[in-house]
Design an enzyme around this catalytic site. Sequence first.
Site, PDB file in Angstrom:
ATOM      1  N   ASP A   1      -9.069  19.364 -14.432  1.00  0.00           N
ATOM      2  CA  ASP A   1      -8.735  17.659 -15.034  1.00  0.00           C
ATOM      3  C   ASP A   1      -8.208  17.004 -16.603  1.00  0.00           C
ATOM      4  OD1 ASP A   1      -9.962  15.198 -16.072  1.00  0.00           O
ATOM      5  OD2 ASP A   1     -11.697  14.886 -14.375  1.00  0.00           O
TER       6      ASP A   1
ATOM      7  N   LYS B   1      -9.014   6.110 -19.045  1.00  0.00           N
ATOM      8  CA  LYS B   1      -9.997   6.115 -20.243  1.00  0.00           C
ATOM      9  C   LYS B   1      -8.679   6.247 -21.337  1.00  0.00           C
ATOM     10  CE  LYS B   1     -13.571   7.141 -17.804  1.00  0.00           C
ATOM     11  NZ  LYS B   1     -14.033   8.612 -17.898  1.00  0.00           N
TER      12      LYS B   1
ATOM     13  N   ARG C   1       1.213  -1.425   0.270  1.00  0.00           N
ATOM     14  CA  ARG C   1       0.107  -0.051  -0.022  1.00  0.00           C
ATOM     15  C   ARG C   1       0.860   1.390  -0.211  1.00  0.00           C
ATOM     16  NH1 ARG C   1      -1.667   1.970   4.771  1.00  0.00           N
ATOM     17  NH2 ARG C   1      -2.294  -0.277   5.222  1.00  0.00           N
TER      18      ARG C   1
ATOM     19  N   TYR D   1     -17.438  16.520 -13.960  1.00  0.00           N
ATOM     20  CA  TYR D   1     -17.801  15.254 -13.970  1.00  0.00           C
ATOM     21  C   TYR D   1     -18.821  15.061 -13.289  1.00  0.00           C
ATOM     22  CZ  TYR D   1     -16.663  10.051 -13.898  1.00  0.00           C
ATOM     23  OH  TYR D   1     -17.277   9.267 -14.050  1.00  0.00           O
TER      24      TYR D   1
END
Length: 391
Positions: free
Chosen positions: A171, A196, A47, A99
Amino acid sequence: MSLSRETEVIFDAHRGIDYDSANPPLYDSSTFHQKVLGGGAQYDYARSGNPNRALLEEKLAKLEGGQYAFAYASGIAAISAVLLTLKAGDHVILPDDVYGGTFRLTEQILTRFNIEFSTIDTTHLNEIEHAIQDNTKLIYIETPSNPLFKITDIRGAADIAKKHHLTLAVDNTFMTPLGQSPLTLGADIVVHSATKFLSGHSDIIAGAAITNNKVIADALYLLQNGTGTALSAQDSWTLAKHLKTLPVRFNQSVENTKQIYDFLAQCDEIAEVYYPGNSELHLSQSSHGGAVLGFRLKDETKAQAFVDALSLPLVSVSLGGVETILSHPATMSHAAVPKEVRDARNITFGLFRLSVGLEAADELISDLNYAFKEAFNESTTRQTTTQHISS
Ligand SMILES: *Cc1c(COP(=O)(O)O)cnc(C)c1O
């Protein structure tokens, strides 16, 4: 030697030093052997850090022209980290067409921790300036926006942020680091949904945040480790591999999009086309129009018939895949927005968003053309598309 980004995504500086394979091994381990007690091994627990994530982050930083990059389990996890660098009482300026997932995060979650938000039309710089309060800390923009491809002036927003000692986050999902370079234009943080274009194969969910600011970088790392939102080793390995083809994938999609735009712009069945390549402001801060566009049918009652008659695109949410993806904002990304609000914002039933993939452009165009004609009951004969598909 300074390398182009095309070479940078392929070249692996660790090859021959840490391993000899073309691709790095997948370090499929949650924990690492520590020979020297208290010896400060590079990796102790996955992690907190693992080699595959580190390799990916190195590439992401180079791509965005940043010094520090952090990979998260999703775009929203990256955006959460950026917003969680704030504290109770802080104020954030957001685009009114941000978004949907970012809006839900701010509205339903972060307001519970007394972080305040103003949603405004960031395409007007004076609205940004007017929205600034004494407790404003962050200006957050998305350009081009979704689903109407509105353009915000990144340099202008950066000037305002500097003048008022605020942080500017952008973004950059739609343009990718290859099409638009917000850090160079004055932004402090860039975020991506790597789900994406960066990944490009519609197979993983991933996100990233990149910055040149060490204080912000430390805060982003603390959040990545401290809230446990880091991208897994497996997905980091996959994403690093997919990044190697980002330049060829994205450039081809951009070229296909230009041809599809030219076709849509002269279609009788289309009322409007939304394409960033038509915006001077967009082209002043980006290298091209990108690979996603929107269009509105003249008669919205034909929307289902149009979808029924299409063969090639995947009809779904998301974008940036090798396959062309057709989205219907009114029933998908913006379904939760009340109809009156949707209509007021021009997100009508006839509006579609097309993320253009790598299929042959002429075949995509013939498929779209056939579907428009079918939906609008104009006589036509099926051209090559289904023949390709059925043969
Ligand atoms: C998809 C998307 C996100 C969210 O990313 P996830 O990877 O789905 O969490 C954020 N911003 C934009 C512009 C997006 O398209």
